[in-house]
Design an enzyme around this catalytic site. Structure first.
Site, mmCIF file in Angstrom:
data_model
loop_
_atom_site.group_PDB
_atom_site.id
_atom_site.type_symbol
_atom_site.label_atom_id
_atom_site.label_comp_id
_atom_site.label_asym_id
_atom_site.label_seq_id
_atom_site.Cartn_x
_atom_site.Cartn_y
_atom_site.Cartn_z
ATOM 1 N N ARG A 94 -5.850 10.213 35.505
ATOM 2 C CA ARG A 94 -6.122 11.639 35.740
ATOM 3 C C ARG A 94 -4.831 12.460 35.622
ATOM 4 N NH1 ARG A 94 -10.735 13.256 36.661
ATOM 5 N NH2 ARG A 94 -10.218 15.112 37.869
ATOM 6 N N HIS A 102 -11.922 12.073 28.020
ATOM 7 C CA HIS A 102 -12.629 12.010 29.301
ATOM 8 C C HIS A 102 -11.924 10.968 30.143
ATOM 9 C CE1 HIS A 102 -15.823 11.495 32.280
ATOM 10 N NE2 HIS A 102 -15.552 10.203 32.170
#
Length: 144
Positions: free
Chosen positions: A87, A119
């Site tokens: 992330r 993603h």
């Protein structure tokens, strides 16, 4: 530090631009292991299930259309705190808000959603669900 598995998907625009090898280098530099790589081209139904938490949002139809526009690469990443490491490297979902030297700030082709390059699973629970969906997807090519 917990050992985790998480999912990264290089979206169709990355593959169409032929820059997936550059992203592989970035992911390798995290120190995480790339445990699996799959070429995927799911249908509309599969993507709707994958992104089901967004189904009532205004951008959902555009996201599904974009994700079905070509092949994607799914990477299973594993290691200590893998979800947060990915992330952080990916950057904010909106490329315009992503910090410099993140994948989305560097590689999102036009800086507009849904084309934010990649993603990444939002948390460990989502990672498990997404990895299960990838494993169950029938029309894939296992390349590693």
């Amino acid at each position: 530090m917990p050992f985790e598995r998480t999912l990264v998907i290089m979206k169709p625009s990355i593959i169409k631009r032929g820059i997936e090898s550059e992203l592989f280098l970035w992911y390798r530099q995290t120190g995480l292991n790339i445990a699996d790589v799959r070429i995927i081209h799911p249908n509309i139904r599969w993507w709707k299930d994958f992104y089901r938490e967004h189904r009532k949002k205004s951008f959902f139809p555009k996201l599904i259309k974009f994700m079905t526009s070509g092949i994607s690469l799914a990477l299973v990443m594993e290691g200590e705190n893998a979800v947060q490491a990915i992330r952080t490297l990916n950057g904010a979902t909106d490329p315009k808000e992503a910090a410099e030297k993140t994948i989305r700030a560097t590689f999102a082709s036009d800086g507009k959603l849904p084309d934010n390059a990649v993603h990444g699973s939002a948390n460990v629970k989502d990672a498990k669900r997404e990895l299960d969906l990838i494993r169950q997807h029938r029309s894939y090519t296992h390349v590693r």
